[in-house]
Scaffold this motif. Structure first.
Motif, PDB file in Angstrom:
ATOM      1  N   VAL A  34     -49.030   4.332  35.931  1.00  0.00           N
ATOM      2  CA  VAL A  34     -49.158   5.467  35.003  1.00  0.00           C
ATOM      3  C   VAL A  34     -47.781   5.819  34.463  1.00  0.00           C
ATOM      4  N   ILE A  35     -46.765   5.650  35.333  1.00  0.00           N
ATOM      5  CA  ILE A  35     -45.381   5.817  34.902  1.00  0.00           C
ATOM      6  C   ILE A  35     -44.616   4.547  35.289  1.00  0.00           C
ATOM      7  N   PHE A  36     -43.532   4.298  34.575  1.00  0.00           N
ATOM      8  CA  PHE A  36     -42.698   3.127  34.835  1.00  0.00           C
ATOM      9  C   PHE A  36     -41.246   3.556  34.943  1.00  0.00           C
ATOM     10  N   LYS A  37     -40.504   2.822  35.767  1.00  0.00           N
ATOM     11  CA  LYS A  37     -39.067   3.013  35.868  1.00  0.00           C
ATOM     12  C   LYS A  37     -38.463   2.206  34.726  1.00  0.00           C
ATOM     13  N   SER A  38     -37.938   2.894  33.726  1.00  0.00           N
ATOM     14  CA  SER A  38     -37.348   2.243  32.562  1.00  0.00           C
ATOM     15  C   SER A  38     -35.838   2.191  32.753  1.00  0.00           C
ATOM     16  N   VAL A  50     -40.785   6.842  32.499  1.00  0.00           N
ATOM     17  CA  VAL A  50     -41.507   7.050  31.240  1.00  0.00           C
ATOM     18  C   VAL A  50     -42.984   6.783  31.484  1.00  0.00           C
ATOM     19  N   THR A  51     -43.807   7.288  30.586  1.00  0.00           N
ATOM     20  CA  THR A  51     -45.250   7.047  30.710  1.00  0.00           C
ATOM     21  C   THR A  51     -45.564   5.585  30.376  1.00  0.00           C
ATOM     22  N   ALA A  52     -46.698   5.117  30.857  1.00  0.00           N
ATOM     23  CA  ALA A  52     -47.135   3.755  30.562  1.00  0.00           C
ATOM     24  C   ALA A  52     -47.295   3.555  29.055  1.00  0.00           C
ATOM     25  N   ASP A  53     -47.810   4.584  28.358  1.00  0.00           N
ATOM     26  CA  ASP A  53     -47.965   4.485  26.902  1.00  0.00           C
ATOM     27  C   ASP A  53     -46.635   4.190  26.222  1.00  0.00           C
ATOM     28  N   GLU A  54     -45.597   4.864  26.669  1.00  0.00           N
ATOM     29  CA  GLU A  54     -44.279   4.661  26.069  1.00  0.00           C
ATOM     30  C   GLU A  54     -43.707   3.310  26.465  1.00  0.00           C
ATOM     31  N   PHE A  55     -43.813   2.968  27.737  1.00  0.00           N
ATOM     32  CA  PHE A  55     -43.218   1.722  28.219  1.00  0.00           C
ATOM     33  C   PHE A  55     -43.894   0.493  27.629  1.00  0.00           C
ATOM     34  N   LEU A  56     -45.208   0.541  27.491  1.00  0.00           N
ATOM     35  CA  LEU A  56     -45.964  -0.632  27.040  1.00  0.00           C
ATOM     36  C   LEU A  56     -46.250  -0.604  25.542  1.00  0.00           C
ATOM     37  N   SER A  57     -45.402   0.084  24.789  1.00  0.00           N
ATOM     38  CA  SER A  57     -45.551   0.100  23.329  1.00  0.00           C
ATOM     39  C   SER A  57     -44.227  -0.300  22.691  1.00  0.00           C
ATOM     40  N   GLY A  58     -44.241  -0.403  21.384  1.00  0.00           N
ATOM     41  CA  GLY A  58     -43.037  -0.837  20.674  1.00  0.00           C
ATOM     42  C   GLY A  58     -42.941  -2.356  20.711  1.00  0.00           C
ATOM     43  N   ASN A  59     -41.736  -2.856  20.662  1.00  0.00           N
ATOM     44  CA  ASN A  59     -41.515  -4.301  20.652  1.00  0.00           C
ATOM     45  C   ASN A  59     -41.588  -4.829  22.084  1.00  0.00           C
ATOM     46  N   VAL A  60     -42.813  -5.013  22.572  1.00  0.00           N
ATOM     47  CA  VAL A  60     -43.009  -5.435  23.960  1.00  0.00           C
ATOM     48  C   VAL A  60     -42.536  -6.871  24.204  1.00  0.00           C
TER      49      VAL A  60
END
Length: 174
Positions: A34-38, A50-60
Motif C-alpha cells: 500500500v506504501i513503498f519506500k522510495s 509514498v503511496t502505491a499509486d504514486e510509486f507505481l505511476s509515471g515513467n515506471v
C-alpha cells in the motif's frame, strides 16, 4: 494511513508512529504493498514513504531501470536491499504492455514529425517526378502547412488516384 494522507497530504511515517504507538518498521510491514519506500537515487540511505499509486505511476520503465541499477550496486548486507528488491518486483509487475506498430497512430501534419519525413512520405506515395521542386513546408509561427509547386506534378497518382479534378493530391494533403 488515511489520517496521514488527509492531515499531512502525504505518507508521514513519523506522524503515523506518534498516532498508533508502533515502530516505523511495524507500520511499513503492515502497509506493505500500500506504501513503498522510495529511495533518493543519489543517496543509498535517503528515502521517504509514498503511496502505491504514486510509486507505481509515471515513467515506471525508467524507475525500474534505476532500481535495478541500484540493486546491482548495493552491498549484500545493506539494510535496504530487501526493500529495493521488493520495489523492483512491484515495478516489474507494473510494466505496461509494449506497443506494437499497429498501436501507434500518426496523423499526417502532426507538428512533432520533422518536415523531412513528411516530404519523404509525399514523394514516396505520389512518386513525385521532381522532389526538389515540390516540397511541404511548415510555418511554425502560424501553424500552417504549405506545399510549394503543387501544380507541377500532373502524374496519374497525383491527379487521378489520390486527387480529383478540382484538387490534386498535393492540395488535398496540404
Amino acid at each position: 494511513l488515511a489520517i496521514s494522507l488527509s492531515e499531512k497530504g502525504r505518507v508521514d511515517i513519523e506522524y503515523m508512529t506518534s498516532l498508533c504507538g508502533k515502530s516505523e518498521q511495524e507500520i511499513a510491514d503492515a502497509l506493505q504493498g500500500v506504501i513503498f519506500k522510495s529511495f533518493d537515487m543519489a543517496d543509498n540511505e535517503e528515502y521517504s514513504y509514498v503511496t502505491a499509486d504514486e510509486f507505481l505511476s509515471g515513467n515506471v520503465c525508467e524507475k525500474l531501470r534505476l532500481y535495478e541499477k541500484r540493486l546491482d550496486i548495493l552491498p549484500k548486507d545493506n539494510a535496504h536491499k530487501a526493500d529495493v528488491e521488493y520495489n523492483v518486483a512491484a515495478l516489474e509487475k507494473g510494466q505496461p504492455e509494449p506497443l506494437t506498430a499497429s498501436d501507434v497512430e500518426v496523423r499526417l501534419g502532426s507538428t512533432w514529425i520533422p518536415v523531412f519525413y513528411i516530404n519523404q512520405f509525399i514523394h514516396g506515395l505520389l512518386d513525385t517526378p521532381r522532389p526538389d521542386m515540390v516540397k511541404a513546408n511548415y510555418a511554425e509561427y502560424t501553424g500552417e502547412w504549405n506545399i510549394s509547386n503543387k501544380a507541377h506534378d500532373k502524374g496519374i497518382l497525383a491527379v487521378k488516384k489520390y486527387g480529383t479534378k478540382r484538387a490534386n493530391a498535393y492540395r488535398i494533403i496540404e
